[in-house]
Design a protein around this motif. Sequence first.
Motif, PDB file in Angstrom:
ATOM      1  N   MET A 140       0.847  -1.178   0.000  1.00  0.00           N
ATOM      2  CA  MET A 140       0.000   0.000   0.000  1.00  0.00           C
ATOM      3  C   MET A 140       0.890   1.239   0.000  1.00  0.00           C
ATOM      4  O   MET A 140       1.862   1.296   0.731  1.00  0.00           O
ATOM      5  N   THR A 141       0.570   2.191  -0.822  1.00  0.00           N
ATOM      6  CA  THR A 141       1.388   3.393  -0.931  1.00  0.00           C
ATOM      7  C   THR A 141       1.075   4.367   0.195  1.00  0.00           C
ATOM      8  O   THR A 141      -0.041   4.431   0.705  1.00  0.00           O
ATOM      9  N   GLU A 142       2.076   5.114   0.520  1.00  0.00           N
ATOM     10  CA  GLU A 142       1.988   6.097   1.597  1.00  0.00           C
ATOM     11  C   GLU A 142       1.217   7.331   1.105  1.00  0.00           C
ATOM     12  O   GLU A 142       1.363   7.728  -0.044  1.00  0.00           O
ATOM     13  N   PRO A 143       0.428   7.958   1.959  1.00  0.00           N
ATOM     14  CA  PRO A 143      -0.297   9.161   1.540  1.00  0.00           C
ATOM     15  C   PRO A 143       0.691  10.256   1.116  1.00  0.00           C
ATOM     16  O   PRO A 143       1.803  10.358   1.632  1.00  0.00           O
ATOM     17  N   LEU A 144       0.253  11.086   0.166  1.00  0.00           N
ATOM     18  CA  LEU A 144       1.088  12.143  -0.374  1.00  0.00           C
ATOM     19  C   LEU A 144       1.576  13.100   0.715  1.00  0.00           C
ATOM     20  O   LEU A 144       2.737  13.504   0.707  1.00  0.00           O
ATOM     21  N   GLU A 145       0.719  13.441   1.655  1.00  0.00           N
ATOM     22  CA  GLU A 145       1.115  14.361   2.732  1.00  0.00           C
ATOM     23  C   GLU A 145       2.269  13.794   3.554  1.00  0.00           C
ATOM     24  O   GLU A 145       3.198  14.514   3.919  1.00  0.00           O
ATOM     25  N   LYS A 146       2.204  12.501   3.848  1.00  0.00           N
ATOM     26  CA  LYS A 146       3.257  11.853   4.624  1.00  0.00           C
ATOM     27  C   LYS A 146       4.570  11.835   3.838  1.00  0.00           C
ATOM     28  O   LYS A 146       5.644  12.093   4.394  1.00  0.00           O
ATOM     29  N   ARG A 147       4.505  11.524   2.546  1.00  0.00           N
ATOM     30  CA  ARG A 147       5.700  11.518   1.701  1.00  0.00           C
ATOM     31  C   ARG A 147       6.309  12.911   1.598  1.00  0.00           C
ATOM     32  O   ARG A 147       7.525  13.074   1.652  1.00  0.00           O
ATOM     33  N   LEU A 148       5.455  13.924   1.476  1.00  0.00           N
ATOM     34  CA  LEU A 148       5.926  15.303   1.405  1.00  0.00           C
ATOM     35  C   LEU A 148       6.580  15.721   2.718  1.00  0.00           C
ATOM     36  O   LEU A 148       7.627  16.381   2.722  1.00  0.00           O
ATOM     37  N   GLU A 149       5.996  15.301   3.823  1.00  0.00           N
ATOM     38  CA  GLU A 149       6.563  15.591   5.148  1.00  0.00           C
ATOM     39  C   GLU A 149       7.954  14.957   5.283  1.00  0.00           C
ATOM     40  O   GLU A 149       8.893  15.598   5.762  1.00  0.00           O
ATOM     41  N   LYS A 150       8.083  13.720   4.851  1.00  0.00           N
ATOM     42  CA  LYS A 150       9.386  13.040   4.896  1.00  0.00           C
ATOM     43  C   LYS A 150      10.414  13.745   4.017  1.00  0.00           C
ATOM     44  O   LYS A 150      11.560  13.925   4.405  1.00  0.00           O
ATOM     45  N   ALA A 151       9.965  14.126   2.814  1.00  0.00           N
ATOM     46  CA  ALA A 151      10.873  14.798   1.888  1.00  0.00           C
ATOM     47  C   ALA A 151      11.347  16.127   2.458  1.00  0.00           C
ATOM     48  O   ALA A 151      12.526  16.472   2.354  1.00  0.00           O
ATOM     49  N   MET A 152      10.446  16.888   3.079  1.00  0.00           N
ATOM     50  CA  MET A 152      10.812  18.177   3.670  1.00  0.00           C
ATOM     51  C   MET A 152      11.777  17.975   4.834  1.00  0.00           C
ATOM     52  O   MET A 152      12.732  18.744   4.996  1.00  0.00           O
ATOM     53  N   ALA A 153      11.545  16.959   5.654  1.00  0.00           N
ATOM     54  CA  ALA A 153      12.436  16.671   6.774  1.00  0.00           C
ATOM     55  C   ALA A 153      13.824  16.286   6.254  1.00  0.00           C
ATOM     56  O   ALA A 153      14.846  16.739   6.784  1.00  0.00           O
ATOM     57  N   GLU A 154      13.858  15.474   5.217  1.00  0.00           N
ATOM     58  CA  GLU A 154      15.145  15.063   4.640  1.00  0.00           C
ATOM     59  C   GLU A 154      15.863  16.257   4.010  1.00  0.00           C
ATOM     60  O   GLU A 154      17.075  16.410   4.148  1.00  0.00           O
ATOM     61  N   LEU A 155      15.118  17.120   3.341  1.00  0.00           N
ATOM     62  CA  LEU A 155      15.715  18.312   2.743  1.00  0.00           C
ATOM     63  C   LEU A 155      16.305  19.218   3.822  1.00  0.00           C
ATOM     64  O   LEU A 155      17.420  19.715   3.681  1.00  0.00           O
ATOM     65  N   HIS A 156      15.571  19.404   4.912  1.00  0.00           N
ATOM     66  CA  HIS A 156      16.060  20.233   6.021  1.00  0.00           C
ATOM     67  C   HIS A 156      17.336  19.619   6.616  1.00  0.00           C
ATOM     68  O   HIS A 156      18.314  20.331   6.863  1.00  0.00           O
ATOM     69  N   ALA A 157      17.336  18.320   6.820  1.00  0.00           N
ATOM     70  CA  ALA A 157      18.516  17.637   7.360  1.00  0.00           C
ATOM     71  C   ALA A 157      19.698  17.766   6.395  1.00  0.00           C
ATOM     72  O   ALA A 157      20.842  17.989   6.829  1.00  0.00           O
ATOM     73  N   ALA A 158      19.432  17.664   5.102  1.00  0.00           N
ATOM     74  CA  ALA A 158      20.504  17.803   4.109  1.00  0.00           C
ATOM     75  C   ALA A 158      21.067  19.218   4.118  1.00  0.00           C
ATOM     76  O   ALA A 158      22.287  19.409   4.027  1.00  0.00           O
ATOM     77  N   GLN A 159      20.206  20.217   4.238  1.00  0.00           N
ATOM     78  CA  GLN A 159      20.670  21.610   4.294  1.00  0.00           C
ATOM     79  C   GLN A 159      21.560  21.833   5.517  1.00  0.00           C
ATOM     80  O   GLN A 159      22.601  22.494   5.421  1.00  0.00           O
ATOM     81  N   GLU A 160      21.179  21.283   6.655  1.00  0.00           N
ATOM     82  CA  GLU A 160      22.001  21.406   7.863  1.00  0.00           C
ATOM     83  C   GLU A 160      23.346  20.696   7.688  1.00  0.00           C
ATOM     84  O   GLU A 160      24.394  21.205   8.091  1.00  0.00           O
ATOM     85  N   ALA A 161      23.307  19.532   7.061  1.00  0.00           N
ATOM     86  CA  ALA A 161      24.540  18.774   6.835  1.00  0.00           C
ATOM     87  C   ALA A 161      25.473  19.518   5.871  1.00  0.00           C
ATOM     88  O   ALA A 161      26.690  19.550   6.080  1.00  0.00           O
ATOM     89  N   VAL A 162      24.921  20.125   4.836  1.00  0.00           N
ATOM     90  CA  VAL A 162      25.735  20.897   3.895  1.00  0.00           C
ATOM     91  C   VAL A 162      26.378  22.077   4.617  1.00  0.00           C
ATOM     92  O   VAL A 162      27.567  22.352   4.444  1.00  0.00           O
ATOM     93  N   ALA A 163      25.613  22.764   5.450  1.00  0.00           N
ATOM     94  CA  ALA A 163      26.152  23.904   6.201  1.00  0.00           C
ATOM     95  C   ALA A 163      27.280  23.456   7.132  1.00  0.00           C
ATOM     96  O   ALA A 163      28.327  24.117   7.213  1.00  0.00           O
ATOM     97  N   ARG A 164      27.097  22.332   7.822  1.00  0.00           N
ATOM     98  CA  ARG A 164      28.153  21.795   8.696  1.00  0.00           C
ATOM     99  C   ARG A 164      29.398  21.447   7.890  1.00  0.00           C
ATOM    100  O   ARG A 164      30.522  21.751   8.289  1.00  0.00           O
ATOM    101  N   THR A 165      29.190  20.805   6.757  1.00  0.00           N
ATOM    102  CA  THR A 165      30.306  20.405   5.910  1.00  0.00           C
ATOM    103  C   THR A 165      31.054  21.627   5.392  1.00  0.00           C
ATOM    104  O   THR A 165      32.287  21.648   5.388  1.00  0.00           O
ATOM    105  N   GLU A 166      30.321  22.648   4.978  1.00  0.00           N
ATOM    106  CA  GLU A 166      30.971  23.881   4.508  1.00  0.00           C
ATOM    107  C   GLU A 166      31.806  24.516   5.613  1.00  0.00           C
ATOM    108  O   GLU A 166      32.937  24.959   5.365  1.00  0.00           O
ATOM    109  N   ARG A 167      31.282  24.560   6.831  1.00  0.00           N
ATOM    110  CA  ARG A 167      32.040  25.127   7.957  1.00  0.00           C
ATOM    111  C   ARG A 167      33.323  24.333   8.198  1.00  0.00           C
ATOM    112  O   ARG A 167      34.392  24.897   8.389  1.00  0.00           O
TER     113      ARG A 167
END
Length: 151
Positions: free
Chosen positions: A1-28
């Motif tokens: 069964m596929t995951e609801p779109l809202e849940k997938r979007l929430e996961k994607a946004m959380a992953e994007l936020h985590a990636a942005q933080e990781a990029v900032a840490r790596t740049e520092r």
Amino acid sequence: MTEPLEKRLEKAMAELHAAQEAVARTERELRQASFAVLSSDRAVRATVGPQGELSGIEFLENKYRDMSPQELAASVLEAANAARLKMNRHVMKAMAPFTEPSSNVPELKGFELDWERIFGPEVLRDDEEDTARDAPATPAWRDALGEDGED
């Protein structure tokens, strides 16, 4: 069964936020990085900064006094190039997680980088190839002078 779109979007946004933080840490971290390398004749130590720029040269144990200008120049170039290569590989290693696809969000594919185009082909060679010193290495200054090291 596929995951609801809202849940997938929430996961994607959380992953994007985590990636942005990781990029900032790596740049520092990368802005603070530097590498120092000795020439094979142990006459010169070259240090490079975060963008591969030469930030220091040390002439060790007054060995430069017994070297010709060509020998000294070759030692400086050898150490500087080796330090730059170490920095390039460090950048590659630090950025590697951002080039891989997301395991949680298949739509986030990561990004592709042509490391060879950015840093040159030597950056893709095995680390061990450059650091192995099993056999006595021919000093770069001998190559620069066209000498093969034979007496």
